[in-house]
Design a protein around this motif. Sequence first.
Motif, PDB file in Angstrom:
ATOM      1  N   ILE A 139      -4.275   8.090  11.111  1.00 32.19           N
ATOM      2  CA  ILE A 139      -3.174   8.278  12.049  1.00 32.19           C
ATOM      3  C   ILE A 139      -3.007   9.770  12.296  1.00 32.19           C
ATOM      4  N   ILE A 140      -2.919  10.143  13.565  1.00 32.21           N
ATOM      5  CA  ILE A 140      -2.855  11.550  13.940  1.00 32.21           C
ATOM      6  C   ILE A 140      -1.589  11.796  14.753  1.00 32.21           C
ATOM      7  N   ASP A 141      -0.808  12.763  14.342  1.00 31.97           N
ATOM      8  CA  ASP A 141       0.422  13.141  15.045  1.00 31.97           C
ATOM      9  C   ASP A 141       0.056  14.073  16.196  1.00 31.97           C
ATOM     10  N   GLU A 142       0.294  13.620  17.429  1.00 32.53           N
ATOM     11  CA  GLU A 142      -0.084  14.402  18.608  1.00 32.53           C
ATOM     12  C   GLU A 142       0.753  15.666  18.771  1.00 32.53           C
ATOM     13  N   SER A 143       1.920  15.723  18.143  1.00 35.06           N
ATOM     14  CA  SER A 143       2.804  16.878  18.338  1.00 35.06           C
ATOM     15  C   SER A 143       2.288  18.144  17.663  1.00 35.06           C
ATOM     16  N   GLY A 144       1.264  18.010  16.804  1.00 35.64           N
ATOM     17  CA  GLY A 144       0.695  19.175  16.148  1.00 35.64           C
ATOM     18  C   GLY A 144      -0.474  19.776  16.900  1.00 35.64           C
TER      19      GLY A 144
ATOM     20  N   MET B 120       0.837  -1.193   0.000  1.00 33.14           N
ATOM     21  CA  MET B 120       0.000   0.000   0.000  1.00 33.14           C
ATOM     22  C   MET B 120       0.874   1.245   0.000  1.00 33.14           C
ATOM     23  N   GLU B 121       0.238   2.413  -0.293  1.00 31.49           N
ATOM     24  CA  GLU B 121       0.972   3.665  -0.295  1.00 31.49           C
ATOM     25  C   GLU B 121       1.243   4.112   1.140  1.00 31.49           C
ATOM     26  N   ALA B 122       2.139   5.077   1.267  1.00 28.73           N
ATOM     27  CA  ALA B 122       2.443   5.613   2.586  1.00 28.73           C
ATOM     28  C   ALA B 122       1.258   6.392   3.125  1.00 28.73           C
ATOM     29  N   TRP B 123       0.975   6.236   4.394  1.00 27.43           N
ATOM     30  CA  TRP B 123      -0.077   6.984   5.072  1.00 27.43           C
ATOM     31  C   TRP B 123       0.571   8.068   5.923  1.00 27.43           C
ATOM     32  N   LYS B 124       0.268   9.309   5.637  1.00 28.56           N
ATOM     33  CA  LYS B 124       0.782  10.391   6.456  1.00 28.56           C
ATOM     34  C   LYS B 124      -0.043  10.503   7.742  1.00 28.56           C
ATOM     35  N   PRO B 125       0.607  10.852   8.855  1.00 28.53           N
ATOM     36  CA  PRO B 125      -0.126  10.983  10.128  1.00 28.53           C
ATOM     37  C   PRO B 125      -0.810  12.336  10.243  1.00 28.53           C
ATOM     38  N   ASP B 126      -1.661  12.654   9.268  1.00 30.15           N
ATOM     39  CA  ASP B 126      -2.306  13.954   9.233  1.00 30.15           C
ATOM     40  C   ASP B 126      -3.812  13.879   9.460  1.00 30.15           C
ATOM     41  N   GLY B 127      -4.274  12.709   9.911  1.00 28.26           N
ATOM     42  CA  GLY B 127      -5.690  12.549  10.212  1.00 28.26           C
ATOM     43  C   GLY B 127      -6.552  12.169   9.027  1.00 28.26           C
ATOM     44  N   THR B 128      -5.950  12.014   7.853  1.00 31.97           N
ATOM     45  CA  THR B 128      -6.726  11.631   6.669  1.00 31.97           C
ATOM     46  C   THR B 128      -7.243  10.200   6.829  1.00 31.97           C
ATOM     47  N   PRO B 129      -8.555   9.969   6.672  1.00 33.12           N
ATOM     48  CA  PRO B 129      -9.080   8.607   6.795  1.00 33.12           C
ATOM     49  C   PRO B 129      -8.763   7.770   5.558  1.00 33.12           C
ATOM     50  N   HIS B 130      -8.424   6.514   5.779  1.00 34.26           N
ATOM     51  CA  HIS B 130      -8.134   5.576   4.693  1.00 34.26           C
ATOM     52  C   HIS B 130      -9.034   4.358   4.867  1.00 34.26           C
ATOM     53  N   THR B 131      -9.732   3.985   3.813  1.00 31.45           N
ATOM     54  CA  THR B 131     -10.643   2.844   3.868  1.00 31.45           C
ATOM     55  C   THR B 131     -10.065   1.690   3.057  1.00 31.45           C
ATOM     56  N   VAL B 132     -10.078   0.515   3.658  1.00 34.30           N
ATOM     57  CA  VAL B 132      -9.532  -0.683   3.008  1.00 34.30           C
ATOM     58  C   VAL B 132     -10.614  -1.756   2.963  1.00 34.30           C
TER      59      VAL B 132
ATOM     60  N   GLU C 290      -6.732   5.669  15.002  1.00 36.32           N
ATOM     61  CA  GLU C 290      -8.163   5.412  15.116  1.00 36.32           C
ATOM     62  C   GLU C 290      -8.565   4.472  13.986  1.00 36.32           C
ATOM     63  N   ALA C 291      -9.253   3.399  14.331  1.00 39.43           N
ATOM     64  CA  ALA C 291      -9.645   2.421  13.318  1.00 39.43           C
ATOM     65  C   ALA C 291     -11.054   1.911  13.589  1.00 39.43           C
ATOM     66  N   THR C 292     -11.796   1.705  12.517  1.00 40.76           N
ATOM     67  CA  THR C 292     -13.154   1.161  12.608  1.00 40.76           C
ATOM     68  C   THR C 292     -13.275  -0.024  11.672  1.00 40.76           C
ATOM     69  N   GLY C 293     -13.593  -1.176  12.217  1.00 43.28           N
ATOM     70  CA  GLY C 293     -13.801  -2.370  11.406  1.00 43.28           C
ATOM     71  C   GLY C 293     -15.287  -2.605  11.192  1.00 43.28           C
ATOM     72  N   TYR C 294     -15.664  -3.092  10.033  1.00 45.83           N
ATOM     73  CA  TYR C 294     -17.076  -3.279   9.722  1.00 45.83           C
ATOM     74  C   TYR C 294     -17.258  -4.472   8.788  1.00 45.83           C
ATOM     75  N   THR C 295     -18.501  -4.963   8.738  1.00 48.11           N
ATOM     76  CA  THR C 295     -18.825  -6.062   7.824  1.00 48.11           C
ATOM     77  C   THR C 295     -19.612  -5.523   6.640  1.00 48.11           C
ATOM     78  N   ASP C 296     -20.901  -5.205   6.871  1.00 50.21           N
ATOM     79  CA  ASP C 296     -21.733  -4.740   5.760  1.00 50.21           C
ATOM     80  C   ASP C 296     -21.827  -3.225   5.674  1.00 50.21           C
ATOM     81  N   ASP C 297     -21.798  -2.543   6.808  1.00 47.32           N
ATOM     82  CA  ASP C 297     -22.052  -1.106   6.833  1.00 47.32           C
ATOM     83  C   ASP C 297     -21.021  -0.425   7.718  1.00 47.32           C
ATOM     84  N   VAL C 298     -20.241   0.497   7.151  1.00 44.38           N
ATOM     85  CA  VAL C 298     -19.194   1.169   7.916  1.00 44.38           C
ATOM     86  C   VAL C 298     -19.775   1.965   9.074  1.00 44.38           C
TER      87      VAL C 298
END
Length: 237
Positions: free
Chosen positions: A30-35, A7-19, A211-219
């Motif tokens: 992923i969120i960087d706490e130092s900001g 997969m591509e690199a995920w920046k710790p800028d709070g952008t959500p990524h769905t797989v 932060e992660a959310t797992g789901y089956t049929d409905d996010v």
Amino acid sequence: AVVLEGMEAWKPDGTPHTVDTGGGGYSARIIDESGKISLNGLTDSSGIILKNLLISQGTSRENADVIVDSILDWKDGDDLHRLGGAETDYYLSLEKPYKARNADFESLEELVLVKGITPEILYGTDGTKGIFPFLTIYGKTGQININAAPKEVLAALPGMDAAMVERIVTFRGSSEIRGNAAVKDFLGASYPLMAPYVNADPGASSLFTVEATGYTDDVKKGHSIRATITLDRSHQF
């Protein structure tokens, strides 16, 4: 950035990524706490950043002063009141009395106990985000990592304007501001105002919230987890 195999690199800028995992999936960010603004690193000087953030989220200047002073009173070890602050005597006078902690915050949710804070100010309304996403209990330096700060935190820095916020965010999209000399060049005439409150130390980022959310049929019906991790930068990988 974090790189997952295949997969591509995920920046710790709070952008959500769905797989999609087939029959379900997960959404993660992923969120960087130092900001963020550190409650436990807050001082009478750096309180101006939190005050500016509160005002930008719709809090009056008067109540913003009360909140910042009360946060500082809540976590300091004495019973002396700042101008707009509150100590144990105030909290014991409430209908449901309690004492000020007089120590570091143990959670962000604890803020609802502080004079001036309401759930709407903390968590937001339909028209505002609230201050919760921009605060952390981690870190004691009181400085903001300019490479990791959300737009709202950048905008709250003394001397910052909207054009400079956009310039920083655009630059961060493809590069990184590294070191105080680079910060000085980047901020120009505004640097003296912001210098006490910002850094761009590559080692400043060691705490990340996942932060992660797992789901089956409905996010929307998924199960979520949230964890803050510390990276040991003494080891090389």
